[in-house]
Write a protein that holds these residues in place. Structure first.
Motif, PDB file in Angstrom:
ATOM      1  N   PRO A 215       0.809  -1.233   0.000  1.00  0.00           N
ATOM      2  CA  PRO A 215       0.000   0.000   0.000  1.00  0.00           C
ATOM      3  C   PRO A 215       0.840   1.280   0.000  1.00  0.00           C
ATOM      4  CG  PRO A 215      -0.813  -1.553   1.648  1.00  0.00           C
ATOM      5  CD  PRO A 215       0.489  -2.108   1.143  1.00  0.00           C
ATOM      6  N   TYR A 216       2.116   1.159   0.338  1.00  0.00           N
ATOM      7  CA  TYR A 216       2.949   2.356   0.454  1.00  0.00           C
ATOM      8  C   TYR A 216       3.905   2.520  -0.732  1.00  0.00           C
ATOM      9  CZ  TYR A 216       1.097   1.538   5.072  1.00  0.00           C
ATOM     10  OH  TYR A 216       0.234   1.295   6.109  1.00  0.00           O
ATOM     11  N   LEU A 217       3.914   1.558  -1.626  1.00  0.00           N
ATOM     12  CA  LEU A 217       4.912   1.589  -2.694  1.00  0.00           C
ATOM     13  C   LEU A 217       4.662   2.712  -3.700  1.00  0.00           C
ATOM     14  CD1 LEU A 217       7.448   0.338  -3.918  1.00  0.00           C
ATOM     15  CD2 LEU A 217       5.991  -1.267  -5.172  1.00  0.00           C
ATOM     16  N   THR A 218       3.414   2.943  -4.034  1.00  0.00           N
ATOM     17  CA  THR A 218       3.123   3.968  -5.039  1.00  0.00           C
ATOM     18  C   THR A 218       3.568   5.352  -4.569  1.00  0.00           C
ATOM     19  OG1 THR A 218       1.298   2.634  -5.899  1.00  0.00           O
ATOM     20  CG2 THR A 218       1.317   4.966  -6.511  1.00  0.00           C
ATOM     21  N   ALA A 219       3.451   5.595  -3.260  1.00  0.00           N
ATOM     22  CA  ALA A 219       3.931   6.884  -2.739  1.00  0.00           C
ATOM     23  C   ALA A 219       5.429   7.036  -2.998  1.00  0.00           C
ATOM     24  CB  ALA A 219       3.648   6.982  -1.245  1.00  0.00           C
ATOM     25  N   GLU A 220       6.138   5.910  -3.066  1.00  0.00           N
ATOM     26  CA  GLU A 220       7.589   5.952  -3.212  1.00  0.00           C
ATOM     27  C   GLU A 220       8.030   6.039  -4.670  1.00  0.00           C
ATOM     28  OE1 GLU A 220       9.554   3.363  -0.525  1.00  0.00           O
ATOM     29  OE2 GLU A 220      11.310   3.123  -1.788  1.00  0.00           O
ATOM     30  N   ILE A 221       7.375   5.324  -5.551  1.00  0.00           N
ATOM     31  CA  ILE A 221       7.828   5.278  -6.944  1.00  0.00           C
ATOM     32  C   ILE A 221       6.906   6.052  -7.876  1.00  0.00           C
ATOM     33  CG2 ILE A 221       9.021   3.078  -6.622  1.00  0.00           C
ATOM     34  CD1 ILE A 221       6.689   1.696  -8.053  1.00  0.00           C
ATOM     35  N   GLY A 222       5.800   6.565  -7.353  1.00  0.00           N
ATOM     36  CA  GLY A 222       4.904   7.374  -8.174  1.00  0.00           C
ATOM     37  C   GLY A 222       3.929   6.512  -8.972  1.00  0.00           C
ATOM     38  N   GLU A 223       2.870   7.172  -9.465  1.00  0.00           N
ATOM     39  CA  GLU A 223       1.846   6.444 -10.231  1.00  0.00           C
ATOM     40  C   GLU A 223       2.450   5.851 -11.497  1.00  0.00           C
ATOM     41  OE1 GLU A 223      -1.140   5.637  -9.553  1.00  0.00           O
ATOM     42  OE2 GLU A 223      -1.545   6.847  -7.756  1.00  0.00           O
TER      43      GLU A 223
ATOM     44  N   GLY B 250       5.631   5.085 -11.992  1.00  0.00           N
ATOM     45  CA  GLY B 250       6.510   3.982 -11.597  1.00  0.00           C
ATOM     46  C   GLY B 250       5.712   2.705 -11.375  1.00  0.00           C
ATOM     47  N   ALA B 251       4.565   2.854 -10.717  1.00  0.00           N
ATOM     48  CA  ALA B 251       3.704   1.684 -10.489  1.00  0.00           C
ATOM     49  C   ALA B 251       3.189   1.133 -11.813  1.00  0.00           C
ATOM     50  CB  ALA B 251       2.537   2.071  -9.578  1.00  0.00           C
ATOM     51  N   GLU B 252       2.878   2.022 -12.744  1.00  0.00           N
ATOM     52  CA  GLU B 252       2.387   1.571 -14.054  1.00  0.00           C
ATOM     53  C   GLU B 252       3.497   0.838 -14.816  1.00  0.00           C
ATOM     54  OE1 GLU B 252      -0.479   1.204 -15.275  1.00  0.00           O
ATOM     55  OE2 GLU B 252       0.264   0.536 -17.237  1.00  0.00           O
ATOM     56  N   VAL B 253       4.735   1.296 -14.646  1.00  0.00           N
ATOM     57  CA  VAL B 253       5.857   0.589 -15.283  1.00  0.00           C
ATOM     58  C   VAL B 253       5.960  -0.836 -14.729  1.00  0.00           C
ATOM     59  CG1 VAL B 253       8.383   0.506 -15.446  1.00  0.00           C
ATOM     60  CG2 VAL B 253       7.173   2.643 -15.921  1.00  0.00           C
ATOM     61  N   LEU B 254       5.806  -0.986 -13.416  1.00  0.00           N
ATOM     62  CA  LEU B 254       5.835  -2.340 -12.839  1.00  0.00           C
ATOM     63  C   LEU B 254       4.705  -3.192 -13.418  1.00  0.00           C
ATOM     64  CD1 LEU B 254       6.613  -1.764  -9.033  1.00  0.00           C
ATOM     65  CD2 LEU B 254       8.191  -2.342 -10.885  1.00  0.00           C
ATOM     66  N   ARG B 255       3.523  -2.607 -13.540  1.00  0.00           N
ATOM     67  CA  ARG B 255       2.404  -3.368 -14.110  1.00  0.00           C
ATOM     68  C   ARG B 255       2.678  -3.747 -15.566  1.00  0.00           C
ATOM     69  NH1 ARG B 255      -0.642   0.165 -10.572  1.00  0.00           N
ATOM     70  NH2 ARG B 255      -0.771   1.765 -12.195  1.00  0.00           N
ATOM     71  N   ALA B 256       3.304  -2.837 -16.297  1.00  0.00           N
ATOM     72  CA  ALA B 256       3.607  -3.118 -17.708  1.00  0.00           C
ATOM     73  C   ALA B 256       4.593  -4.281 -17.825  1.00  0.00           C
ATOM     74  CB  ALA B 256       4.175  -1.869 -18.379  1.00  0.00           C
TER      75      ALA B 256
END
Lengths: 534, 534
Positions: free
Chosen positions: B500-508, B510-516
């Motif tokens: 739950p705290y990861l997006t605050a760290e890597i940004g939206e 960054g999170a989308e890159v992980l999903r990609a």
């Protein structure tokens, strides 16, 4: 802190040559005699007045850019466009010399900061226009050549206005720099705080901080200060779909390190608008020395021992026999032409120490003891100082050699220690086979505990068409690198020149991962299209 | 070379406790008196005979797995499934103690090598079955809890048969290890070659090489030997859509470093089947010492100076005042309860030196001089040796404390030096506010030139429902970390607890890159679903 910008800009480089024209010099007679391969270049006028192809971008789109950035920061004149055409590889220079400006951008824009960059990228995505980030223009692997297929045109995004020192954190030893800062400018700003970056690639005088990060640059002091990517702790990146701001800590376990995805992304995943790097106190002492080794094998093995003992000087380089012979102005300095042991001049190693007097003395004593034990012969400071004095000069010499018809180019690779000799032999043989009569020189420019880089310099008769002479040789060298299981590039990056070889290195699925990231951050495919991503 | 496998397996850990039951001990009276918060745990029978929920996976699918791997390597018995349920965080242990086995996998499979793993992943993709890689089972952030929503069930992929030393390259100082090797097993195999890894997290005795890589582990000797991710030069990864084999060189400029995408990928991007790491010669000498500092601030500042001077011992740790007070069996060892300066016991630093006698002597002399200059007081070897003797013991103590109703858990973070005090104060305050009467201890477990980690240990009355007592405190600590701009984890990884705290760290983005990346390597979403990727 307030943003600091350097007072003085480096002069722009000419399109057909390297660096500051005031520093160009005639070919030294010694080199002319040495190379023995002087031919007049065919049809290489090196003219600065070549006509640039008419821009493809419709006027209404150019007007849109002017509305975004202001008239003064949207340039369409021939001279500016020509200076943003390709980089400074030998093929790039040869194409400029022959008047081939087919890759000229349609327009050059100069954003003033992150928000300007973001606005240009959003505009480019909407209007399907390619964007090529341009820093120092020193790319040597075709990284500035966008493929405009399916797009309305090509914008060169010149980062030359983004030259600020945004923040200094002395306690954490970090500084945040804008991407357009050239090496000397960044160092001058940091020096006002008693700090330095310590990153000195051969392109130092012109290359930029953004380029260092986007291409994973490695400098001549990397033994002591590390590769540029290893100095980076934070990145801000603008993409057409939003920003990424990475780097809350030196390292962590918060999943994959996404900084390592944007480092080396060569403009294909976004435009780096801020770089936070480790900085260091300015060294009080700098000492450079020479060492002689009986062979390249012996010298490289000594480097390996130092690296594996975590006992590295600030600078550590080793020339092979051929490079040693040609680079030594005075063979006496290395024991005469026959060498101290009568077995030839051997191989020259440069060691350099920077830091406080106490740290330099301690490291130098330890390294000197180790190298002596390993069979090296100390040559004193002269060869080291000669190297330091000429460390950024090779590209000027290349121009002078190109002027008299000698083809000169460099390429580099990296592998593990156990594969070093195999890689060296394969690449050297491939180049010699492809270029009869060529001189192939090599040095180790960077070492790791587990391996080292090999940096080759090739000089050969250019013939009627030096570009046609070179390209098959370059391909042969790349194929030799792949066959040896090494990396296609240690610090020159992928660009377009190395892209055909990348999939062999990272695999089909690795290439697909790059494409997946590209789709996520650049769904319209406008970021440096054709570069890097297979 | 032939694959070498260790002769002796570590014993399996019990489901409700840490480690080897033979090493468990009663709670020392001193600790019992000290914590002053002994209550009987409510409804925590710590039974080993709890019933596991019936498997969801249909028999025909289990039969398919048996066809792939052989009957002996497909296990469905309750005891095996229970031992693959979650990891060893305090919440994991508390859930096991209360009999909550809702996260039990449906089946446990034991692949014999890379090809078996690849076959299981292809099968799992075809049949939409979740796969959870399982190494040592020491995860502490919920990394072994797959979300089976929309899938047919959960397979625990136990890597315990993949325990080979596949290759040693002495010249390059690298070794290739299979992922199921536990710390001591890997070290024993390497020791036969005179080599070592030097990676000693607290979970060393049980955690595995694959887990070290998949979670970016950091060990107690990381000041000298580096984080595990920094040791890795090569990775082989099996995914449902194919393999990735990365690592042709120590470093390079061939675009983004994709190794850094699979390091820390926690089973969500693939299963790491081979890890090539830097190894080192076995140290001839190991010396550990204690130092006293008047305050945590003073000690941390000394660590910063060492790190920025590139003058780090092999081990470097610093306890805050509270941890120093509680961990010292004999306060006299640090100058008495009042401390040598009458201002309390101060803070204990541990320094350790490993290597050749000459290297140890030189480093020790330089560090000793620096620490003395900075105001530290040398305490001699006793505190260092006491630390070394107990370095893997804390999880056993946690079990004993849980037995008597004391809630004990750890959490960790990392930031830049200039933010260290702010982060420390925020997290400590958040924990103390959330857990009245709690003891909050902290130490710096790892330093970088630009920052350091903070490792907190919390002990508090567990109350009627220790899990319900802990979770809000953990959330408060995580929110404090995010508010301080630090990383949510230095070396424990993301798992489900920190997601739950990861997006605050890597940004939206960054999170989308992980999903990609996830979509590219795992289009069916069967790899450790619910873990890591926001």
């Amino acid at each position: 802190m307030t943003t600091e910008r350097p007072a003085v800009l480096q002069p722009e480089m000419p399109a057909t040559r390297w660096g500051d024209p005031a520093h160009a010099s005639d070919l030294p007679d010694g080199v002319r005699d040495l190379v023995g391969m002087v031919f007049p270049l065919h049809d290489t006028p090196a003219r600065e007045d070549v006509t640039v192809p008419a821009p493809r971008l419709p006027d209404d789109l150019v007007a849109g850019l002017r509305a975004l950035l202001g008239d003064g920061h949207v340039l369409t004149d021939d001279a500016t466009r020509r200076l943003r055409t390709r980089g400074k590889s030998t093929p790039d220079l040869l194409r400029q010399r022959t008047g081939d400006l087919g890759d000229a951008p349609d327009v050059v824009v100069r954003p003033g900061g992150h928000d300007d960059v973001a606005a240009v990228l959003a505009w480019a995505q909407e209007h399907r226009v390619a964007v090529v980030p341009f820093g120092g223009g020193t790319a040597v692997t075709g990284g500035l050549v966008a493929d405009p297929t399916g797009l309305a045109g090509v914008v060169s995004l010149d980062l030359g206005r983004m030259r600020g020192l945004l923040a200094v954190d002395p306690l954490s030893s970090t500084a945040t720099l804008e991407p357009g800062l050239r090496g000397p400018e960044a160092e001058a700003l940091l020096a006002e705080h008693g700090l330095m970056l310590g990153h000195y690639p051969q392109s130092f005088e012109y290359a930029t901080v953004g380029g260092f990060a986007a291409t994973r640059s490695s400098g001549q002091s990397s033994a002591g200060y590390g590769r540029f990517d290893a100095m980076v702790v934070g990145l801000r990146v603008a993409t057409p779909v939003g920003d990424v701001w990475l780097g809350v800590s030196p390292a962590n376990a918060s999943g994959p390190d996404l900084r390592e995805l944007f480092l080396g992304s060569e403009g294909a995943f976004g435009v780096i608008t801020e770089v936070t790097v480790r900085v260091r106190p300015l060294p009080e002492v700098k000492e450079y020395e020479g060492w002689r080794w009986p062979s390249f094998v012996a010298g490289a093995d000594a480097m390996r021992v130092l690296a594996q003992a975590d006992l590295l000087p600030t600078v550590l380089r080793l020339s092979d026999e051929a490079e040693t012979a040609i680079n030594l102005a005075d063979p006496e300095s290395i024991g005469g032409e026959g060498g101290a042991d009568g077995e030839g001049p051997g191989c020259l190693m440069i060691t350099g120490y920077e830091g406080t007097p106490a740290a330099v003395a301690a490291k130098k004593a330890a390294v000197t003891a180790a190298l002596t034990d390993l069979g090296g012969t100390a040559l004193g400071p002269e060869p080291g100082e000669a190297w330091a004095a000429g460390r950024f000069g090779a590209p000027y010499l290349r121009d002078s050699l190109l002027d008299v018809g000698v083809l000169v180019e460099t390429l580099e690779t990296v592998t593990f220690w156990s594969n070093r000799e195999n890689l060296y032999t394969r690449v050297k043989s491939a180049l010699e086979a492809a270029l009869p009569g060529a001189m192939v020189l090599c040095h180790v420019s960077h070492v790791y505990a587990t391996g080292c880089s090999l940096y080759f310099t090739v000089a050969a008769p250019g013939g009627e068409d030096p570009l046609a002479t070179w390209l098959p040789a370059k391909a042969a060298a790349c194929e030799a690198i792949v066959a040896a299981g090494a990396s296609i590039t240690h610090h020159h990056a992928v660009g377009t020149d190395h892209k055909p070889y990348l999939t062999a290195e990272i695999g089909e699925l690795g290439a697909e991962v790059l494409r997946a990231v590209k789709r996520a951050v650049d769904p319209a495919g406008i970021l440096n299209p054709g570069v890097l991503v297979p």
